[in-house]
Design a protein around this motif. Structure first.
Motif, PDB file in Angstrom:
ATOM      1  N   LYS A  76       0.875  -1.171   0.000  1.00  0.00           N
ATOM      2  CA  LYS A  76       0.000   0.000   0.000  1.00  0.00           C
ATOM      3  C   LYS A  76       0.915   1.224   0.000  1.00  0.00           C
ATOM      4  N   TRP A  77       0.661   2.113  -0.940  1.00  0.00           N
ATOM      5  CA  TRP A  77       1.471   3.319  -1.096  1.00  0.00           C
ATOM      6  C   TRP A  77       0.514   4.491  -1.216  1.00  0.00           C
ATOM      7  N   LYS A  78       0.826   5.577  -0.562  1.00  0.00           N
ATOM      8  CA  LYS A  78      -0.032   6.760  -0.626  1.00  0.00           C
ATOM      9  C   LYS A  78       0.688   7.846  -1.385  1.00  0.00           C
ATOM     10  N   ASP A  79       0.111   8.226  -2.521  1.00  0.00           N
ATOM     11  CA  ASP A  79       0.577   9.389  -3.266  1.00  0.00           C
ATOM     12  C   ASP A  79      -0.533  10.420  -3.105  1.00  0.00           C
ATOM     13  N   LYS A  80      -1.270  10.694  -4.153  1.00  0.00           N
ATOM     14  CA  LYS A  80      -2.452  11.547  -4.004  1.00  0.00           C
ATOM     15  C   LYS A  80      -3.585  10.761  -3.360  1.00  0.00           C
ATOM     16  N   ARG A  81      -3.618   9.453  -3.637  1.00  0.00           N
ATOM     17  CA  ARG A  81      -4.585   8.547  -3.005  1.00  0.00           C
ATOM     18  C   ARG A  81      -3.885   7.222  -2.748  1.00  0.00           C
ATOM     19  N   ASN A  82      -4.558   6.344  -2.046  1.00  0.00           N
ATOM     20  CA  ASN A  82      -3.985   5.034  -1.741  1.00  0.00           C
ATOM     21  C   ASN A  82      -3.894   4.183  -3.001  1.00  0.00           C
TER      22      ASN A  82
END
Length: 165
Positions: A76-82
């Motif tokens: 799971k990576w969060k940029d602008k959204r998950n």
């Protein structure tokens, strides 16, 4: 049905890139057993997803993941959204892109799926579907004509050695 079509791809160390519609832990496990790899985006409501990865709250730029005993990594990576990813080829390694970190799994996924995105975009410009056809006829005509023509064009251009249209 999928096994019949994919039998010649097993045991060949090939990588299957899928979107969230097809990515499931069970398929990843079967491919890993047979020597293949699966990399794809993942829906949060799929069975067998690790709950602690799905429910973890992240701030922008944070990464959380788990690797199972049979080499299935759920990230799971969060940029602008998950963004949820599943990979049997990658771990939780990152690389620098500009001034920020990005998962290697996401970089490989984007590179592999970019051709499909361009193909779908080009097919939408000149659809062979007519208004007079029923919905199931439109689907058949689009699948047979639109996708085939665009993919043939890309195959011809690629075989000529050109990189872009």
């Amino acid at each position: 049905m999928m096994n019949r079509h994919m039998n010649n791809l097993f045991d060949s160390e090939r990588t299957l890139f899928t979107d969230n519609w097809y990515t499931i832990v069970g398929l990843a496990r079967k491919l890993a057993i047979r020597g293949g790899h699966l990399v794809g985006t993942l829906r949060s409501n799929r069975k067998c997803n690790p709950k602690n990865v799905i429910t973890t709250s992240l701030n922008r730029g944070q990464i959380f993941g788990m690797v199972s005993d049979d080499v299935i990594t759920v990230l799971k990576w969060k940029d602008k959204r998950n963004v949820l990813m599943l990979s049997t080829k990658h771990g939780i390694e990152t690389t620098n892109i500009g001034q920020r970190q990005k998962l290697v799994a996401i970089i490989d996924y984007n590179a592999a799926k970019s051709f499909i995105d361009v193909s779908d975009q080009r097919a939408s410009y000149s659809s062979a579907v007519r208004k007079a056809l029923k919905w199931y006829q439109k689907v058949a005509v689009e699948a047979l004509m639109g996708t085939t023509i665009v993919n043939s064009l890309f195959f011809i251009i690629k075989s000529m050695g050109k990189k872009h249209l």
